[in-house]
Write a protein that holds these residues in place. Structure first.
Motif, mmCIF file in Angstrom:
data_model
loop_
_atom_site.group_PDB
_atom_site.id
_atom_site.type_symbol
_atom_site.label_atom_id
_atom_site.label_comp_id
_atom_site.label_asym_id
_atom_site.label_seq_id
_atom_site.Cartn_x
_atom_site.Cartn_y
_atom_site.Cartn_z
ATOM 1 N N LEU A 122 2.497 5.244 1.546
ATOM 2 C CA LEU A 122 2.246 3.800 1.464
ATOM 3 C C LEU A 122 3.524 3.135 1.942
ATOM 4 N N ARG A 123 3.500 2.581 3.153
ATOM 5 C CA ARG A 123 4.702 2.224 3.895
ATOM 6 C C ARG A 123 5.318 0.877 3.534
ATOM 7 N N ASP A 124 4.745 0.136 2.603
ATOM 8 C CA ASP A 124 5.361 -1.114 2.156
ATOM 9 C C ASP A 124 4.860 -1.435 0.743
ATOM 10 N N ARG A 125 5.544 -2.341 0.098
ATOM 11 C CA ARG A 125 5.238 -2.669 -1.297
ATOM 12 C C ARG A 125 3.823 -3.229 -1.458
ATOM 13 N N ALA A 126 3.371 -4.052 -0.518
ATOM 14 C CA ALA A 126 2.030 -4.638 -0.618
ATOM 15 C C ALA A 126 0.953 -3.551 -0.562
ATOM 16 N N SER A 127 1.097 -2.579 0.342
ATOM 17 C CA SER A 127 0.133 -1.471 0.436
ATOM 18 C C SER A 127 0.144 -0.634 -0.839
ATOM 19 N N TRP A 128 1.338 -0.419 -1.381
ATOM 20 C CA TRP A 128 1.480 0.346 -2.625
ATOM 21 C C TRP A 128 0.766 -0.360 -3.777
ATOM 22 N N LEU A 129 1.027 -1.660 -3.928
ATOM 23 C CA LEU A 129 0.388 -2.422 -5.010
ATOM 24 C C LEU A 129 -1.130 -2.440 -4.852
#
Length: 137
Positions: A122-129
């Motif tokens: 998950l390459r960024d915080r938004a995708s992770w969340l």
């Protein structure tokens, strides 16, 4: 460290004698996983990380220099200063990783439980969340 922390220290077996120190690591014995991949970063000129792994557990060791790992899970963000080559930081899957405060001589060694597959990151915080919202652990 408490159970809500996204990482935990693992003291590595170190043998000290007048010639120096030998630190060894055995997958499945010193680590809670078998090692499938080893990589390291060096000559870093900017912050690193900014991602989470869906299915990979890691042990991070800094054999030279110093850096800070900022780890986030669903409930907590904790910073770990890495500067002891006889101590690793276990990072379980789905923990978001930021690397900062990197000294010019830092070497960051990572032992991973899986082979690398970009689609499992998950390459960024938004995708992770967003991923965390859709998947319960």
């Amino acid at each position: 460290m408490n159970n809500n922390d996204p990482g935990r220290w693992i003291d590595l077996p170190a043998n000290h004698d007048p010639r120096g120190t030998l630190t060894s690591i055995e997958g499945g014995q010193d680590l809670p996983f078998e090692i499938q991949r080893i990589f390291y970063m060096h000559h870093m000129t900017a912050d690193r990380g900014g991602h989470a792994h869906i299915d990979t557990d890691q042990l991070v060791i800094v054999p030279a220099g110093t850096l800070t790992l900022r780890l986030s899970n669903r409930t907590n963000t904790v910073e770990f200063v890495m500067n002891n080559p006889d101590r690793g930081l276990f990072i379980p899957r789905l923990v978001f990783i930021d690397i900062c405060n990197i000294s010019p001589d830092a070497v960051c060694l990572v032992l991973a439980s899986t082979h690398y597959q970009r689609h499992q990151s998950l390459r960024d915080r938004a995708s992770w969340l967003a991923y965390l919202e859709k998947h319960t652990l």
